[in-house]
Design a protein around this motif. Sequence first.
Motif, short mmCIF file in Angstrom:
data_model
loop_
_atom_site.label_atom_id
_atom_site.label_comp_id
_atom_site.label_asym_id
_atom_site.label_seq_id
_atom_site.Cartn_x
_atom_site.Cartn_y
_atom_site.Cartn_z
N VAL A 267 0.85 -1.19 0.00
CA VAL A 267 0.00 0.00 0.00
C VAL A 267 0.89 1.24 0.00
CG1 VAL A 267 -0.13 0.01 2.53
CG2 VAL A 267 -1.90 1.20 1.19
N VAL A 268 0.44 2.26 -0.71
CA VAL A 268 1.12 3.55 -0.71
C VAL A 268 0.28 4.53 0.10
CG1 VAL A 268 1.94 5.48 -2.12
CG2 VAL A 268 2.11 3.13 -3.00
N MET A 269 0.89 5.17 1.09
CA MET A 269 0.17 6.14 1.89
C MET A 269 0.57 7.56 1.52
SD MET A 269 -0.15 4.56 5.75
CE MET A 269 -1.10 6.01 6.23
N GLN A 270 -0.42 8.44 1.51
CA GLN A 270 -0.14 9.86 1.35
C GLN A 270 -1.06 10.67 2.26
OE1 GLN A 270 -0.90 12.14 -2.37
NE2 GLN A 270 1.12 13.03 -2.02
N PRO A 271 -0.50 11.33 3.27
CA PRO A 271 -1.32 12.23 4.10
C PRO A 271 -1.56 13.54 3.36
CG PRO A 271 0.95 12.19 4.89
CD PRO A 271 0.87 11.21 3.76
N VAL A 272 -2.83 13.83 3.06
CA VAL A 272 -3.15 15.05 2.32
C VAL A 272 -3.69 16.15 3.23
CG1 VAL A 272 -3.54 13.91 0.11
CG2 VAL A 272 -5.45 14.15 1.73
N TRP A 301 4.67 1.94 1.48
CA TRP A 301 5.41 3.06 0.93
C TRP A 301 4.71 4.35 1.36
CZ3 TRP A 301 4.35 -1.33 -1.89
CH2 TRP A 301 5.41 -1.98 -2.52
N ARG A 302 5.46 5.45 1.47
CA ARG A 302 4.84 6.76 1.75
C ARG A 302 5.36 7.79 0.77
NH1 ARG A 302 6.30 11.43 4.24
NH2 ARG A 302 8.06 10.57 5.42
N ALA A 303 4.45 8.58 0.22
CA ALA A 303 4.86 9.71 -0.61
C ALA A 303 5.51 10.77 0.28
CB ALA A 303 3.64 10.30 -1.32
N ASP A 304 6.55 11.41 -0.22
CA ASP A 304 7.21 12.46 0.54
C ASP A 304 6.23 13.57 0.87
OD1 ASP A 304 9.63 11.15 0.43
OD2 ASP A 304 10.41 12.32 -1.25
N SER A 305 6.45 14.20 2.02
CA SER A 305 5.65 15.38 2.38
C SER A 305 5.99 16.55 1.45
CB SER A 305 5.91 15.77 3.83
OG SER A 305 5.53 14.73 4.71
#
Length: 337
Positions: A267-272, A301-305
Amino acid sequence: MSHAVLLLAHGTPNALGEMAEYLSKVTGGRALPNEVVEELKHRYAQIGLGDAPGTEPPPLTKWTLAQGHALEQALGDTRVYIAMRNWSPYIADVVAQMRADGVTKIRAICLAPQNSRTSVGLYRRALMAAANEIEVEFVAGWAENPRLVEAFAEKLQPVWSAASAELGTNAPVLFTAHSVPCRTIMTGEASIAGARPGTPMQDTPDPYPVEAKRTAALVAERLSAEGLTGSDWYFAFQSQGVSGGPWIGPTVEDTLKALRAAGHTGVVMQPVGFVCDHVEVLYDIDIAFKELADALGLKLWRADSLNDSPTLTRALAEIARREQQAETGQLTAAKVG
């Protein structure tokens, strides 16, 4: 100088020894159990906060200052100030400095893009209380700002593409935003969180959950050309409070378990809901959720902030210049005095 921009952020302690005082600011003076304070000290220690202030500010402060500097450079002819609601530099102190500097009009942008009574509403109240006769234009929300959406999409695309290639199929994307207490979004159920006794009850729903999911939907739409479909992404609220009543969901924990039960292996996480690194990203996602995902058999995985994203700077510059006021209708003006 008559006009200036003010960026508002949550604030964060500079050392572990400041944690109890900091949390009292967050809760409006309500004391938290010692075990809660110790747990949060543990989390902050895990992301590098020491017993005494270090040579470099904590991540939220570091990146907020960098965002303000980049915005001031982009605007060219407008001073940009930074203020925090729950720690120094406090909103009241910064507004006093602005007044001393000759500022008579403030355009305030809260670095929480989605409007909420538990965040944006409290920033606005603190600012208006300090403004006196300074004119204030307050941006109440910018969840659908095209540049903001573009900035998130730029961070998500390479991570999602790499994860999908590794998995051999479209990786599910889990967008997140900070949870808030249920009572603060219920129509007519509670006064604004943190408000003084006697504050009128709210008779309209809090827009926060809708705006957070709208940001996610727009970011996902940006990646549709890359192959991301509507069935590939999900939304959950993270970082529910460690004390108090129920908070809105679904939780990230439950969503990760559901994704694994559905047969996903990554899973790819992205806090928006956040525009920079801080404890909810660096600990909650990178440590706690990563550990849970590992235990479930999910690769996370996490997208960069966004941090120092030039596209984020352009978004803030557009808002500061009011180029989108007529289109979005999100700017409200108030004269205090």
